[in-house]
Design a protein around this motif. Sequence first.
Motif, PDB file in Angstrom:
ATOM      1  N   PRO A  22       0.785  -1.236   0.000  1.00 32.47           N
ATOM      2  CA  PRO A  22       0.000   0.000   0.000  1.00 32.47           C
ATOM      3  C   PRO A  22       0.817   1.285   0.000  1.00 32.47           C
ATOM      4  CG  PRO A  22      -0.449  -1.327   1.963  1.00 32.47           C
ATOM      5  CD  PRO A  22       0.526  -2.081   1.133  1.00 32.47           C
ATOM      6  N   HIS A  23       2.060   1.219   0.419  1.00 30.85           N
ATOM      7  CA  HIS A  23       2.882   2.431   0.455  1.00 30.85           C
ATOM      8  C   HIS A  23       3.675   2.658  -0.841  1.00 30.85           C
ATOM      9  CE1 HIS A  23       5.757  -0.675   1.563  1.00 30.85           C
ATOM     10  NE2 HIS A  23       6.720   0.156   1.215  1.00 30.85           N
ATOM     11  N   VAL A  24       3.424   1.826  -1.878  1.00 29.97           N
ATOM     12  CA  VAL A  24       4.149   1.927  -3.141  1.00 29.97           C
ATOM     13  C   VAL A  24       3.176   2.260  -4.274  1.00 29.97           C
ATOM     14  CG1 VAL A  24       5.579   0.713  -4.836  1.00 29.97           C
ATOM     15  CG2 VAL A  24       5.908   0.278  -2.385  1.00 29.97           C
ATOM     16  N   ILE A  25       3.504   3.292  -5.025  1.00 28.05           N
ATOM     17  CA  ILE A  25       2.746   3.632  -6.230  1.00 28.05           C
ATOM     18  C   ILE A  25       3.418   2.905  -7.389  1.00 28.05           C
ATOM     19  CG2 ILE A  25       2.002   5.483  -7.777  1.00 28.05           C
ATOM     20  CD1 ILE A  25       2.582   7.420  -5.377  1.00 28.05           C
ATOM     21  N   GLY A  26       2.654   2.151  -8.151  1.00 28.22           N
ATOM     22  CA  GLY A  26       3.184   1.449  -9.317  1.00 28.22           C
ATOM     23  C   GLY A  26       2.645   2.073 -10.587  1.00 28.22           C
ATOM     24  N   ILE A  27       3.544   2.412 -11.496  1.00 26.91           N
ATOM     25  CA  ILE A  27       3.165   3.108 -12.721  1.00 26.91           C
ATOM     26  C   ILE A  27       3.778   2.387 -13.914  1.00 26.91           C
ATOM     27  CG2 ILE A  27       3.324   5.290 -13.985  1.00 26.91           C
ATOM     28  CD1 ILE A  27       3.946   6.529 -11.138  1.00 26.91           C
ATOM     29  N   ASN A  28       2.947   2.118 -14.916  1.00 27.90           N
ATOM     30  CA  ASN A  28       3.430   1.560 -16.174  1.00 27.90           C
ATOM     31  C   ASN A  28       3.206   2.616 -17.254  1.00 27.90           C
ATOM     32  OD1 ASN A  28       4.476  -0.752 -17.715  1.00 27.90           O
ATOM     33  ND2 ASN A  28       2.524  -0.551 -18.774  1.00 27.90           N
ATOM     34  N   ILE A  29       4.263   2.956 -17.974  1.00 26.15           N
ATOM     35  CA  ILE A  29       4.182   3.962 -19.023  1.00 26.15           C
ATOM     36  C   ILE A  29       4.459   3.272 -20.352  1.00 26.15           C
ATOM     37  CG2 ILE A  29       5.130   6.128 -19.892  1.00 26.15           C
ATOM     38  CD1 ILE A  29       5.955   6.759 -16.989  1.00 26.15           C
ATOM     39  N   SER A  30       3.473   3.326 -21.250  1.00 30.29           N
ATOM     40  CA  SER A  30       3.609   2.640 -22.534  1.00 30.29           C
ATOM     41  C   SER A  30       2.960   3.463 -23.648  1.00 30.29           C
ATOM     42  CB  SER A  30       2.947   1.257 -22.466  1.00 30.29           C
ATOM     43  OG  SER A  30       1.565   1.388 -22.196  1.00 30.29           O
ATOM     44  N   GLY A  31       3.342   3.163 -24.873  1.00 26.16           N
ATOM     45  CA  GLY A  31       2.744   3.835 -26.026  1.00 26.16           C
ATOM     46  C   GLY A  31       2.931   5.339 -25.997  1.00 26.16           C
ATOM     47  N   LYS A  32       1.946   6.036 -26.528  1.00 25.60           N
ATOM     48  CA  LYS A  32       1.961   7.506 -26.555  1.00 25.60           C
ATOM     49  C   LYS A  32       1.552   8.034 -25.185  1.00 25.60           C
ATOM     50  CE  LYS A  32       2.721   8.054 -31.009  1.00 25.60           C
ATOM     51  NZ  LYS A  32       3.909   8.674 -31.536  1.00 25.60           N
ATOM     52  N   VAL A  33       2.268   9.025 -24.697  1.00 26.52           N
ATOM     53  CA  VAL A  33       1.999   9.591 -23.375  1.00 26.52           C
ATOM     54  C   VAL A  33       1.595  11.053 -23.552  1.00 26.52           C
ATOM     55  CG1 VAL A  33       2.914  10.000 -21.063  1.00 26.52           C
ATOM     56  CG2 VAL A  33       3.724   8.035 -22.399  1.00 26.52           C
ATOM     57  N   THR A  61       8.142   2.419 -23.232  1.00 26.65           N
ATOM     58  CA  THR A  61       7.978   3.291 -24.395  1.00 26.65           C
ATOM     59  C   THR A  61       9.237   4.115 -24.578  1.00 26.65           C
ATOM     60  OG1 THR A  61       6.430   4.802 -25.506  1.00 26.65           O
ATOM     61  CG2 THR A  61       6.920   5.255 -23.183  1.00 26.65           C
ATOM     62  N   GLU A  62       9.311   4.807 -25.674  1.00 24.88           N
ATOM     63  CA  GLU A  62      10.449   5.668 -25.973  1.00 24.88           C
ATOM     64  C   GLU A  62      10.133   7.107 -25.543  1.00 24.88           C
ATOM     65  OE1 GLU A  62      13.342   4.562 -27.336  1.00 24.88           O
ATOM     66  OE2 GLU A  62      12.531   2.533 -27.391  1.00 24.88           O
ATOM     67  N   ILE A  63      11.151   7.860 -25.222  1.00 17.11           N
ATOM     68  CA  ILE A  63      10.989   9.261 -24.860  1.00 17.11           C
ATOM     69  C   ILE A  63      10.281  10.020 -25.982  1.00 17.11           C
ATOM     70  CG2 ILE A  63      12.246  11.406 -24.384  1.00 17.11           C
ATOM     71  CD1 ILE A  63      12.218   9.508 -22.013  1.00 17.11           C
ATOM     72  N   ALA A  64      10.523   9.643 -27.215  1.00 16.63           N
ATOM     73  CA  ALA A  64       9.900  10.315 -28.360  1.00 16.63           C
ATOM     74  C   ALA A  64       8.378  10.197 -28.343  1.00 16.63           C
ATOM     75  CB  ALA A  64      10.458   9.749 -29.665  1.00 16.63           C
ATOM     76  N   ASN A  65       7.835   9.250 -27.584  1.00 18.99           N
ATOM     77  CA  ASN A  65       6.386   9.062 -27.505  1.00 18.99           C
ATOM     78  C   ASN A  65       5.721   9.970 -26.482  1.00 18.99           C
ATOM     79  OD1 ASN A  65       6.126   7.138 -29.525  1.00 18.99           O
ATOM     80  ND2 ASN A  65       6.679   5.482 -28.137  1.00 18.99           N
ATOM     81  N   PHE A  66       6.490  10.810 -25.792  1.00 16.18           N
ATOM     82  CA  PHE A  66       5.935  11.764 -24.840  1.00 16.18           C
ATOM     83  C   PHE A  66       5.625  13.064 -25.571  1.00 16.18           C
ATOM     84  CE2 PHE A  66       7.736   8.839 -21.932  1.00 16.18           C
ATOM     85  CZ  PHE A  66       7.217   9.093 -20.675  1.00 16.18           C
TER      86      PHE A  66
END
Length: 119
Positions: A10-21, A52-57
């Motif tokens: 519960p004390h951990v935020i989990g984030i998945n970043i994929s595709g276009k952001v 994902t790639e930085i270019a997708n941000f």
Amino acid sequence: MISLIENLPPHVIGINISGKVKEEDYKKVLEPAIEKQHKTHDKLNCLIIYDTEIANFSSSAMLEDLKTDFKYYNKWNKVAIVVNKDYLKNVIGVVSAIIPGELKGFSPEEIEQAKTFVK
């Protein structure tokens, strides 16, 4: 796209970043999750998986990322970033020297070590 990772302590935020952001990914998903966590925990632990790639941000997403990072600047405790690019892991090492808390980069094969680090 930003999505939350389930089944973490519960004390951990989990984030998945994929595709276009996009900026709205931060405003609709990430920022509410961080704000909720901040209300119940003084320090923030976070597991971030970049698939994902930085270019997708979008440029507005990058700006929103910086704003979020600085809004909680003194609240970060442990941040594990899982990324498959060696050069980004090196950048993480440099950035970790200038922010409070511990920031560490991991390869996708080290996901379990990343989870242990933020626990």
